[in-house]
Design a protein around this motif. Structure first.
Motif, mmCIF file in Angstrom:
data_model
loop_
_atom_site.group_PDB
_atom_site.id
_atom_site.type_symbol
_atom_site.label_atom_id
_atom_site.label_comp_id
_atom_site.label_asym_id
_atom_site.label_seq_id
_atom_site.Cartn_x
_atom_site.Cartn_y
_atom_site.Cartn_z
ATOM 1 N N GLU A 103 -45.416 -39.079 14.790
ATOM 2 C CA GLU A 103 -46.741 -39.201 14.194
ATOM 3 C C GLU A 103 -46.614 -38.906 12.715
ATOM 4 N N GLY A 104 -47.227 -39.744 11.930
ATOM 5 C CA GLY A 104 -47.167 -39.518 10.501
ATOM 6 C C GLY A 104 -46.144 -40.411 9.843
ATOM 7 N N ASN A 105 -45.953 -40.140 8.578
ATOM 8 C CA ASN A 105 -45.161 -41.026 7.753
ATOM 9 C C ASN A 105 -43.672 -40.756 7.927
ATOM 10 N N LYS A 106 -42.936 -41.803 8.248
ATOM 11 C CA LYS A 106 -41.492 -41.626 8.437
ATOM 12 C C LYS A 106 -40.797 -41.289 7.123
ATOM 13 N N ASP A 107 -41.301 -41.854 6.029
ATOM 14 C CA ASP A 107 -40.676 -41.566 4.732
ATOM 15 C C ASP A 107 -40.807 -40.089 4.386
ATOM 16 N N ASP A 108 -41.968 -39.522 4.738
ATOM 17 C CA ASP A 108 -42.161 -38.096 4.477
ATOM 18 C C ASP A 108 -41.175 -37.268 5.281
ATOM 19 N N LEU A 109 -41.022 -37.651 6.541
ATOM 20 C CA LEU A 109 -40.094 -36.920 7.401
ATOM 21 C C LEU A 109 -38.666 -37.027 6.851
ATOM 22 N N LEU A 110 -38.327 -38.242 6.438
ATOM 23 C CA LEU A 110 -37.004 -38.481 5.866
ATOM 24 C C LEU A 110 -36.761 -37.567 4.677
ATOM 25 N N GLU A 111 -37.741 -37.533 3.784
ATOM 26 C CA GLU A 111 -37.581 -36.697 2.594
ATOM 27 C C GLU A 111 -37.508 -35.228 2.978
ATOM 28 N N GLU A 112 -38.385 -34.823 3.872
ATOM 29 C CA GLU A 112 -38.423 -33.415 4.270
ATOM 30 C C GLU A 112 -37.068 -32.970 4.832
ATOM 31 N N CYS A 113 -36.514 -33.805 5.715
ATOM 32 C CA CYS A 113 -35.244 -33.421 6.345
ATOM 33 C C CYS A 113 -34.114 -33.361 5.319
ATOM 34 N N LEU A 114 -34.103 -34.336 4.429
ATOM 35 C CA LEU A 114 -33.033 -34.347 3.429
ATOM 36 C C LEU A 114 -33.184 -33.188 2.456
ATOM 37 N N VAL A 115 -34.433 -32.838 2.131
ATOM 38 C CA VAL A 115 -34.652 -31.690 1.249
ATOM 39 C C VAL A 115 -34.160 -30.424 1.933
ATOM 40 N N ARG A 116 -34.537 -30.263 3.200
ATOM 41 C CA ARG A 116 -34.141 -29.050 3.907
ATOM 42 C C ARG A 116 -32.634 -28.964 4.076
ATOM 43 N N ALA A 117 -31.994 -30.099 4.197
ATOM 44 C CA ALA A 117 -30.535 -30.088 4.341
ATOM 45 C C ALA A 117 -29.834 -30.010 2.984
ATOM 46 N N GLY A 118 -30.635 -29.960 1.907
ATOM 47 C CA GLY A 118 -30.049 -29.821 0.580
ATOM 48 C C GLY A 118 -29.354 -31.076 0.084
ATOM 49 N N LEU A 119 -29.813 -32.235 0.534
ATOM 50 C CA LEU A 119 -29.129 -33.468 0.162
ATOM 51 C C LEU A 119 -30.029 -34.422 -0.616
ATOM 52 N N TRP A 120 -31.315 -34.125 -0.641
ATOM 53 C CA TRP A 120 -32.289 -35.085 -1.155
ATOM 54 C C TRP A 120 -31.961 -35.582 -2.564
ATOM 55 N N THR A 121 -31.729 -34.640 -3.489
ATOM 56 C CA THR A 121 -31.542 -35.079 -4.874
ATOM 57 C C THR A 121 -30.322 -35.983 -5.026
ATOM 58 N N GLU A 122 -29.317 -35.766 -4.169
ATOM 59 C CA GLU A 122 -28.099 -36.564 -4.322
ATOM 60 C C GLU A 122 -28.232 -37.969 -3.756
ATOM 61 N N VAL A 123 -29.106 -38.155 -2.803
ATOM 62 C CA VAL A 123 -29.137 -39.473 -2.150
ATOM 63 C C VAL A 123 -30.470 -40.202 -2.274
ATOM 64 N N LYS A 124 -31.441 -39.598 -2.959
ATOM 65 C CA LYS A 124 -32.771 -40.202 -2.893
ATOM 66 C C LYS A 124 -32.815 -41.616 -3.465
ATOM 67 N N ASP A 125 -31.861 -41.927 -4.331
ATOM 68 C CA ASP A 125 -31.861 -43.269 -4.908
ATOM 69 C C ASP A 125 -31.053 -44.274 -4.099
ATOM 70 N N ARG A 126 -30.386 -43.810 -3.079
ATOM 71 C CA ARG A 126 -29.566 -44.769 -2.310
ATOM 72 C C ARG A 126 -29.698 -44.553 -0.805
ATOM 73 N N LEU A 127 -30.942 -44.434 -0.384
ATOM 74 C CA LEU A 127 -31.183 -44.229 1.044
ATOM 75 C C LEU A 127 -30.764 -45.443 1.863
ATOM 76 N N GLY A 128 -30.693 -46.605 1.205
ATOM 77 C CA GLY A 128 -30.325 -47.822 1.923
ATOM 78 C C GLY A 128 -28.829 -48.078 1.952
ATOM 79 N N ALA A 129 -28.063 -47.163 1.321
ATOM 80 C CA ALA A 129 -26.613 -47.368 1.310
ATOM 81 C C ALA A 129 -26.013 -46.885 2.620
ATOM 82 N N HIS A 130 -24.825 -47.363 2.917
ATOM 83 C CA HIS A 130 -24.203 -46.954 4.174
ATOM 84 C C HIS A 130 -23.683 -45.527 4.083
ATOM 85 N N ALA A 131 -23.793 -44.835 5.206
ATOM 86 C CA ALA A 131 -23.484 -43.413 5.216
ATOM 87 C C ALA A 131 -22.001 -43.141 4.989
ATOM 88 N N GLY A 132 -21.169 -44.144 5.273
ATOM 89 C CA GLY A 132 -19.734 -43.950 5.097
ATOM 90 C C GLY A 132 -19.341 -43.727 3.648
#
Ligand code: ATP
Ligand code: MG
Lengths: 298, 326
Positions: free
Chosen positions: A160-189
């Motif tokens: 329920e709610g916005n998936k983008d918000d959840l995505l950002e929240e999880c990445l922020v909590r994991a301490g990764l948001w600032t490093e990947v926020k511009d390339r969320l569509g890139a492959h994880a490898g």
């Protein structure tokens, strides 16, 4: 139904008994305990292992471990290689049973309810008890964003709610948001090992687990990435119960409230002692623990 | 630190003197291992030489027309009109029908064997599937003719009744026996083993850490398979399907027993007319005159090249799938 998780080790006030003549690890642990003082009341749900045994075929790998992880605490599991730490942590979210011929006895209570109870849906259990592995294991065919939300899709959960918000929240909590926020569509490898591991943490967080199990999450990482993940753990511990296996005493002292020492001694692995982390590192009750934490064997 | 030398020496050549027995054995294994290549090349050359006159006489018509007849000109000399188009079309159609049925069947079988079957059932089923591959194809042909044919005719009628509005599922006349559809089903059964075993091979190499990651996120087994195993194994499935295709192109006897071979291009897979290069060759062989033999060998060469290409492509895809881990 869930009174089992409130009556265990009292958090917080153990550092008052800190003796002045502690070893450095004890100091580290005490410092951490002090920082946690006056923090908000722990949230989340506790986990309790009662008389857990584990077998691989006929080989008894783990004998009679009873351990209480109270809500909102970080517990470190330490001990020499082969003493059953991984085996134990994998019984806590029923990953142990994926190994053919593996068996277990005892109970694991989540919020007072046995996760091995007949008729229970094990996939639901794993939603509540997340796991981070030693080797970062993002899904290489998915993008960074898809990886974070993979759990929702896998478990067929409607968010329920916005998936983008959840995505950002999880990445922020994991301490990764600032490093990947511009390339969320890139492959994880394409991420570094440390980033991949934080991505795996973010992936677990998306399911809003109550407990997070981490089996040597930093052992494949450089010191810098390790510190980032320790920060992440400290943040997460405000809202969830964390169990972490580590070979790094410094790390155990830095991140955990409680430490449990495991040992095999030629036979099946068992728990030697558990206590507040600063006590385990400064004045353990058992001589074997003393020898281990002071680096005399193991 | 030693002073840098003026010149780095060339690497020395590392040699050893082999014993006579070793040299002999080396010669033997080398010869034998190249024999496959030599035989294959000789067959290709043979087909090319013998079929050459047909390629020269018929030119591109050999691929674009469908007639297959020998007439005599005013001087009483034999003149052949040979066209493979109906047979090529039929070969491809039958192979596609076979893949359409065999690939899902094989993938599901492979998933069951890899992830669901208890150990004992797995061993048993694996040997059954392998046995299917070793079965003589005439037996499939007989089964197709006597048992499957009548049943599949009924299915074909049903399909035609409800899906007949799809062009290739319609029929010009209500005649459903010995159709490409039936031949395709027989072929499907024959290629299931190869597609299954390649899929199984690839599935079993799914990296364990990804499998565990999926489970730890609360995935059910099916969810894990969708998210991890199928993306990982997809190129392996494609490769397996292509190996199956190679087999389907070349299969002769079984198709010959069930298919009504007619030299007229037919798109209607449920209709009682079909073509197949390999089966046509044995069908025509018996009473072929000199000109026709050349045409049949030319057809053989076309089949040879087609099969070779498909198999090379399949090998490439499978190897890449097995090696690369993605
Ligand atoms: N898949 C398995 N099959 C059989 N035995 C196993 C398996 N995994 C672990 N064991 C055995 O169980 C015991 C405990 O292993 P475990 O992996 O839990 O140790 P550990 O404390 O995590 O060690 P490490 O610190 O090296 O990771 C060991 O004796 C090991 O040999
Ligand atoms: Mg381990």
């Amino acid at each position: 139904m869930d009174n089992s998780n409130n009556e265990n080790q009292n958090d917080g006030d153990d550092m008052s008994t800190q003796s002045p003549a502690t070893k450095s690890l004890g100091d580290v642990a005490a410092k951490r305990a002090k920082q946690n003082m006056g923090g908000s009341a722990p949230l989340g749900v506790g986990l309790e292992a009662r008389g857990v045994h584990a077998w691989f075929g006929k080989h008894l790998a783990l004998e009679d471990v009873s351990l209480d992880f109270s809500a909102g605490t970080v517990t470190a599991l330490i001990g020499p290689s082969g003493c059953g730490k991984s085996t134990f942590i994998r019984t806590l979210n029923r990953m142990h049973e994926f190994i053919p011929s593996a068996a277990m006895a005892g109970q694991v209570l989540l919020d007072g309810r046995d996760i091995y109870e007949p008729g229970i849906d094990v996939t639901k259990i794993r939603l509540q008890i997340g796991m981070v592995f030693q080797k970062p294991n993002p899904f290489p065919s998915m993008t960074i964003g898809e990886n974070v939300l993979a759990g929702l899709k896998l478990a067929q959960i409607k968010h329920e709610g916005n998936k983008d918000d959840l995505l950002e929240e999880c990445l922020v909590r994991a301490g990764l948001w600032t490093e990947v926020k511009d390339r969320l569509g890139a492959h994880a490898g394409g991420l570094s090992g440390g980033q991949q591991q934080r991505l795996c943490i973010a992936r677990s967080l998306a399911l809003k687990p109550k407990v997070l199990l981490m089996d040597e999450p930093c052992s494949a990482l450089d010191p810098g990435s390790t510190l980032r993940i320790e920060d992440t753990i400290a943040q997460l511990s405000k809202t969830m119960t964390i169990v972490i296996v580590t070979h790094n005493m410094q790390q155990a002292a830095r991140v955990s409230d409680y430490t449990a020492f495991f040992l095999a001694e030629g036979g099946p692995g068992h728990m030697v002692e558990v206590g507040p982390t600063n006590e385990i590192f400064s004045r353990p009750k058992d001589e074997r623990t003393e020898n281990y934490v002071s680096g005399r064997f193991g | 630190m030693p002073a840098p030398t003026a010149e780095t020496p060339d690497p020395r050549k590392l040699t050893t003197k082999h014993r006579a027995s070793d040299r002999l054995f080396r010669a033997v294994v080398t010869t034998f291992s190249f024999s496959a290549l030599i035989i294959l090349t000789l067959i290709g050359l043979f087909l090319l030489i013998k079929g050459f006159s047909t390629f020269k006489e018929q030119g591109l018509h050999f691929f674009t027309t469908a007639g297959w007849s020998v007439t005599q000109d005013a001087n009483g000399k034999d003149v052949g009109h040979f066209g493979l188009s109906a047979m090529l079309l039929g070969t491809v159609l039958i192979a596609l029908v076979a893949l359409f049925i065999a690939v899902p069947l094989s993938v599901l079988t492979a998933l069951f064997l890899t992830f669901y079957a208890p150990e004992r059932i797995r061993t048993f089923l694996v040997s059954v599937v392998d046995l299917m591959a070793a079965f003589p194809s005439i037996l499939y042909g007989l089964w197709g003719f006597f048992i499957l044919g009548p049943m599949a005719e009924y299915w074909a009628k049903l399909i035609n009744k409800y899906l007949g509005w799809i062009p290739f599922l319609s029929v010009p006349q209500p005649s459903f026996t010995r159709s490409p559809f039936i031949a395709g089903i027989v072929l499907a059964v024959m290629i299931v083993p190869i597609v299954t075993s390649v899929s199984r091979e690839v599935f079993s190499q799914t990296p364990l850490d990804r499998v565990q990651a999926a489970y730890a996120l609360g995935a059910s087994k099916w969810g894990m398979i969708k998210a991890v195993v199928l993306p990982f194994g997809s190129s392996g499935i494609v490769g397996g399907a292509m190996l199956g295709l190679g087999r389907a192109f070349g299969e002769t006897v079984a198709v010959y027993s069930v298919l009504n071979i007619v030299f007229r291009p037919n798109w209607h897979i449920l209709f009682t007319q079909g073509g197949n290069v390999a089966s046509m060759i044995i069908g025509q062989w018996g009473e072929a005159g000199k000109a026709e033999v050349s045409a049949l060998l030319a057809a053989g060469l076309v089949l040879f090249v087609l099969t070779l290409l498909v198999n090379f492509a399949a090998d490439f895809v499978v190897n890449r799938a097995v090696k690369s881990g993605r």
